[in-house]
Each structure stands twice: as structure tokens, then as C-alpha cells.
Design a protein around this motif. Structure first.
Motif, PDB file in Angstrom:
ATOM      1  N   GLU A 190      -5.448   3.284   4.343  1.00  7.48           N
ATOM      2  CA  GLU A 190      -6.905   2.845   4.473  1.00  7.48           C
ATOM      3  C   GLU A 190      -7.023   1.445   4.904  1.00  7.48           C
ATOM      4  O   GLU A 190      -6.297   0.664   5.098  1.00  7.48           O
ATOM      5  CB  GLU A 190      -7.459   2.775   2.888  1.00  7.48           C
ATOM      6  N   THR A 191      -8.239   1.369   5.479  1.00  5.33           N
ATOM      7  CA  THR A 191      -8.458   0.086   6.074  1.00  5.33           C
ATOM      8  C   THR A 191      -9.262  -1.150   5.086  1.00  5.33           C
ATOM      9  O   THR A 191      -9.334  -2.225   5.629  1.00  5.33           O
ATOM     10  CB  THR A 191      -9.695   0.405   7.262  1.00  5.33           C
ATOM     11  N   SER A 192      -9.663  -0.592   3.881  1.00  7.85           N
ATOM     12  CA  SER A 192     -10.025  -1.653   3.019  1.00  7.85           C
ATOM     13  C   SER A 192      -9.565  -1.090   1.553  1.00  7.85           C
ATOM     14  O   SER A 192      -9.160  -0.037   1.520  1.00  7.85           O
ATOM     15  CB  SER A 192     -11.474  -1.888   3.180  1.00  7.85           C
ATOM     16  N   THR A 193      -9.810  -1.684   0.669  1.00  7.71           N
ATOM     17  CA  THR A 193      -9.639  -1.524  -0.751  1.00  7.71           C
ATOM     18  C   THR A 193     -10.703  -0.924  -1.612  1.00  7.71           C
ATOM     19  O   THR A 193     -10.752  -0.715  -2.590  1.00  7.71           O
ATOM     20  CB  THR A 193      -8.982  -2.799  -1.590  1.00  7.71           C
ATOM     21  N   ASP A 201       0.767  -1.382  -0.149  1.00  9.70           N
ATOM     22  CA  ASP A 201      -0.123  -0.081   0.000  1.00  9.70           C
ATOM     23  C   ASP A 201       1.016   1.197  -0.012  1.00  9.70           C
ATOM     24  O   ASP A 201       1.149   1.650   1.256  1.00  9.70           O
ATOM     25  CB  ASP A 201      -1.016  -0.179   1.079  1.00  9.70           C
ATOM     26  N   ASN A 246      -5.822   8.934   2.474  1.00 16.36           N
ATOM     27  CA  ASN A 246      -5.856   9.656   3.671  1.00 16.36           C
ATOM     28  C   ASN A 246      -4.880  11.024   3.767  1.00 16.36           C
ATOM     29  O   ASN A 246      -4.955  11.774   4.721  1.00 16.36           O
ATOM     30  CB  ASN A 246      -6.037   9.058   5.036  1.00 16.36           C
ATOM     31  N   PRO A 288      -2.437   8.044   7.111  1.00 16.23           N
ATOM     32  CA  PRO A 288      -2.807   6.565   7.639  1.00 16.23           C
ATOM     33  C   PRO A 288      -3.240   5.902   6.511  1.00 16.23           C
ATOM     34  O   PRO A 288      -3.732   6.148   5.711  1.00 16.23           O
ATOM     35  CB  PRO A 288      -3.912   6.879   8.762  1.00 16.23           C
ATOM     36  N   TYR A 292      -9.952   7.453  -2.098  1.00 21.76           N
ATOM     37  CA  TYR A 292      -8.883   6.269  -1.622  1.00 21.76           C
ATOM     38  C   TYR A 292      -7.687   7.073  -1.409  1.00 21.76           C
ATOM     39  O   TYR A 292      -6.844   7.669  -2.053  1.00 21.76           O
ATOM     40  CB  TYR A 292      -8.754   5.245  -2.602  1.00 21.76           C
TER      41      TYR A 292
END
Length: 491
Positions: A361-364, A280, A373, A359, A371
Motif C-alpha cells: 500500500e502507498t499509505s497507512t 509492512d 492488495n 504490492p 488495506y
């Protein structure tokens, strides 16, 4: 203290992120603290100040002392081109080429979405029910229009693209709309469309496009392209707003430097970090972030989906948007945040990640607010060494906020356009890693409404390097010619 001065002081105190000393094409972009790492002090640069537009005396830009500009093709009022076309708005990516008699020929995108009658001659349109395309305009170095015409019509969301060394502009559709795909984020039906979209098209600088997409360069949310004439690859960015985006390369079956055109039928690949599958890169990066890369094949680059004409297609837009990317992800391709502008210089492709950093992302996806932060990254890919490096990562919105289109100056400085919801600047990023201001949008409408949050786009230098042409990308778009002592400014 004015907001402009406050932002300048914050930038001067900020640390520049990324970058190892690698030699070769990377040698110039050595990351260091702007406040004097390795004994270097940022060179003083003039503050921005209000400058009247030579078109009518209105102040639309703040520029350094000694700089001037003229705006043209302002679609707040109707503009009719020489071929009778009513000029569309949403001026976006743009490339500059030599024109006749010392003029500059600009090929300019118009990022118009949603089905509707094509501008220009509908009989020549790729899709007569698509409203985007390109116009070509010949201007003097100081922005006086000589003539203009429609050079491509019937496409959609022509966002950015790239200037090709054989004398063409490659324009990119930032969409996968078509009669075979369900409604996009606007909710508008795609049933009226007659052709699939999501491709790149070639536009010769001296004429008209053949309106034929280069399908094997992919059907995805294209943003921009940059061509490496040594390696023979076309590098492509993807701005897949709510999902991870990919960095791609297309290898045409014939050398365009010999044939003078970009041929279809080549191979599309996607970047992966060697030994670190699905890394990522949209997340905040360490200093000196450098990655060896490999390229994975995309076996089905130009999908079409089943549908019944006259009915809403069963394939959702989100499914279509990620179809090409998912082929790369399944082989370990890297995740980026909203890849936008790209520019080639001396063996390196520089490209921006608009919401990169911050930070992870917590998902795709899908992610409603985009998409990524962060407030932006600038990446560099060494085409021969196959090494990716972070050039710059914004520490906050007061320093660099949502970098978008990018070009390089004759002295190697990156010129970056901002696209945020507050003040939008054109920034310079020097080979020493110094970020500074080139221009500030202070546009107002004819009724006095504040338009300072309209984004800059399409930055491109005239072939002689004396004039920077740039667009305001809005429904009521316009183009600027900006000139001054670029060497003194360090651009």
C-alpha cells in the motif's frame, strides 16, 4: 471444463509461498512447490460433487465422495430458541465443546451491527441498544438440535473469537462504536448506544456470559483470539478494514487455567519485527519469510472519548479505530492486512491476513477497498521462540481468495474459510504445504436466488474430531454439520 475443475488444476500448478525449515512446531509446515519440490508429489484427493442436505434434500454444499451433512438454524425462516429468543442471523465465529449425553455444545457469534433493540432478554443485555451477541446450541454429531439459548446479548459485530482450554468461548466485537464515537462505515448514528463497544467478552460453554467486557484486552476492531496455555498469553487479531491491522497479545493478571476465567486488568502488547520498525507485512513476502519479533506495550488499551449524551460525538470513527494501533505504530509495530482467523496448536498461533500479499500500500489509510492488495496470507507465530513465519501466500484468486476463519484438524491440517465475492470454498492446508478443497458453497435461497458468494465462517471440529461444524455468515445465516472420513481426505 467446469469452473471447479479449472480452479483445481490451477491450484495444482501453483507454488506454495513462505517458510523455512526451523524445526520444533514449525517443522511440519515446510513450504515447497505443490508440483513436487524436494521430490514430494501432492497426494490425490477426491473431487467435490453435489451432495444433498439431510435436512430436506436440497443441494447446498459440494463435498468429497462419501461425505454427508445436515444444516440447521436456517434464519431464512424465523427460528425461535428454547428461551423464546428470535434467532438473529449473521452466524459467524463458533467454538465446539463437549455437551451432555454425547452432544456437542456450540457457542456461536452473531455479527450484527448498528444500534437497535438487543435480542433476547433486554434486562440482561450489556447494552440494550446493541443487536449482536452469542447463542449456544446443543446438537448431535449429525446436526440434530436438542436445545438452544441466548448466552450473550447487547454487544455489536461479534465477528470471531476463540475456544479457550478452560471451557469458555471468547467472543470479539469487530467495532469501536459507542455513544462517544461518530458513525461508522454504515453512516448509522451511534447516539442510541448506551455503552462503548470494541471489546472481548467471555462466554462459558455451559451457561451465560456475565456481560462484562475484558477492557484491558483492548478497544479496537477485534476479530479472533487464541490462547497459549504454556506462556499464559491470549493472542488477538485485528481486522481494521481500511487501515493497517495489528497482532496483539494480552497477559491476564491471573492464570485462567487455574481460575477458570479470563480476568481483566492485564497488559496489552503489539507485535513489532525486531530491528525493522513499522515493517509492512501486508506486502508480498519472499519465500522463507521469517522474522524475530518483540512486543511493545499499549499504555491506553481501553480509551473513551468526550461526548455530550444525545448528540453525535466529535471523535470520528476512524480516529477511534486507530487509537490503540497508533500507540503501537509509534513504537515500531508491524503493519498487517486485515487479520482475521486465529488458532493455537502445539506452541504455534496460526492466523490469516485476508488481503495480504501483492504490492505494498502507498499509505497507512484510510483505504476504501481494504488495506492490502493481495489475496491472502497465512502466518504462524512460535510463542516460545518469538519468531513469526509466513506459512502460505496466495498467488492469485483461483488458488486461495481472502482466507478468513481458520481452525486446526486433529491431524494438524489447517481448515480455512474463504470470504470473497465469487465461489467460496473451505480449504485444507496440510503440514506439507498442500492446499486442497474440502467444501464449496452452492447455496440458493428459497426463491432460487444464487447465494454461492455467501462466506463460510466459524469452522470448528467436534471434540471427538468426527464432525466439522461451520456457518454461512449472511443476514440469513445457517449452520452445517459435516462428517466423513477425514483421515482419508488428509484433514
Amino acid at each position: 471444463m467446469s469452473d471447479v475443475n479449472r480452479r483445481g488444476l490451477l491450484r495444482g500448478a501453483a507454488a506454495v509461498a513462505g517458510g523455512a525449515v526451523l524445526g520444533g512446531p514449525f517443522l511440519g509446515f515446510v513450504a515447497r512447490d505443490a508440483a513436487g519440490a524436494a521430490g514430494h508429489r501432492p497426494r490425490p484427493r477426491p473431487a467435490l460433487k453435489p451432495v444433498p442436505d439431510l435436512r430436506d434434500g436440497a443441494v447446498r454444499l459440494w463435498l468429497p465422495d462419501g461425505f454427508g451433512y445436515r444444516s440447521f438454524h436456517d434464519t431464512e425462516s424465523p427460528v425461535v430458541l428454547d428461551d423464546g429468543t428470535l434467532l438473529p442471523g449473521r452466524h459467524d465465529g463458533m467454538g465446539a465443546f463437549p455437551g451432555p449425553g454425547g452432544t456437542v455444545r456450540l457457542v456461536r457469534n452473531h455479527e450484527v451491527n448498528n444500534p437497535g433493540p438487543a435480542f433476547g432478554d433486554a434486562a440482561r443485555a450489556y447494552d440494550p441498544m446493541a443487536q449482536g451477541g452469542t447463542t449456544t446450541v446443543e446438537v448431535t454429531r449429525t446436526g440434530e438440535v436438542r436445545r438452544a439459548w441466548t448466552s450473550l446479548n447487547g454487544t455489536m459485530m461479534n465477528c470471531s473469537g476463540g475456544r479457550m482450554p478452560w471451557g469458555s468461548w471468547i467472543t470479539c466485537e469487530e467495532t469501536v462504536n459507542g455513544p462517544d464515537v461518530g458513525p461508522d462505515f454504515t453512516g448509522a448514528s451511534n447516539v442510541p448506544l448506551t455503552k462503548p463497544h470494541g471489546y472481548v467478552f467471555e462466554v462459558p460453554a455451559d451457561g451465560h456470559s456475565d456481560r462484562q467486557p475484558v477492557t484491558h484486552a483492548g478497544r479496537f476492531a477485534h476479530e479472533s483470539v487464541a490462547y497459549d496455555p504454556r506462556g499464559g498469553h491470549l493472542y488477538l487479531t485485528e481486522d481494521n478494514f481500511g487501515f493497517p491491522s495489528g497482532f496483539y497479545r494480552y497477559t491476564p493478571p491471573k492464570d485462567p487455567m487455574k481460575t477458570g476465567r479470563l480476568a481483566d486488568g492485564g497488559r496489552l502488547q503489539m507485535l513489532a519485527v525486531r530491528g525493522r520498525p513499522n515493517l509492512d507485512l501486508a506486502a508480498g513476502q519472499r519465500r522463507h519469510a521469517t522474522y524475530p519479533v518483540q512486543w511493545v506495550d499499549i499504555d491506553d488499551p481501553a480509551p473513551t472519548f468526550p461526548y455530550t449524551p444525545g448528540e453525535t460525538a466529535p471523535t470520528s470513527n476512524d480516529t477511534a479505530l486507530t487509537y490503540v494501533g497508533r500507540q503501537g505504530w509509534s513504537q515500531g509495530a508491524a503493519y498487517f492486512s486485515r487479520l482475521e482467523g486465529a488458532a493455537y496448536d502445539d506452541g504455534v498461533v496460526y492466523f490469516t491476513a485476508t488481503q495480504g500479499g501483492g504490492p505494498a500500500e502507498t499509505s497507512t489509510g484510510p483505504v476504501a477497498d481494504g488495506y492490502g492488495n493481495g489475496h491472502g496470507q497465512v502466518w504462524a507465530y512460535d510463542c516460545r521462540a518469538r519468531v513469526l513465519r509466513l506459512v502460505y501466500e496466495s498467488p492469485g484468486p483461483d488458488v486461495l481468495d481472502f482466507p478468513d476463519n481458520v481452525t486446526t484438524s486433529p491431524r494438524g491440517t489447517l481448515v480455512v474459510c474463504e470470504d470473497n465475492s465469487a465461489d467460496n470454498f473451505i480449504r485444507g492446508l496440510t503440514p506439507r504445504g498442500e492446499l486442497f478443497d474440502i467444501a464449496l458453497n452452492r447455496l440458493r435461497s428459497s426463491t432460487g436466488a444464487d447465494r454461492s458468494n455467501d462466506e463460510f465462517a466459524g469452522s470448528t471440529f467436534s471434540p471427538d474430531g468426527r464432525t466439522l461444524f461451520v456457518n454461512i455468515q449472511a443476514s440469513r445465516g445457517m449452520t452445517f454439520a459435516i462428517w466423513g472420513d477425514w483421515a482419508r481426505l488428509g484433514v
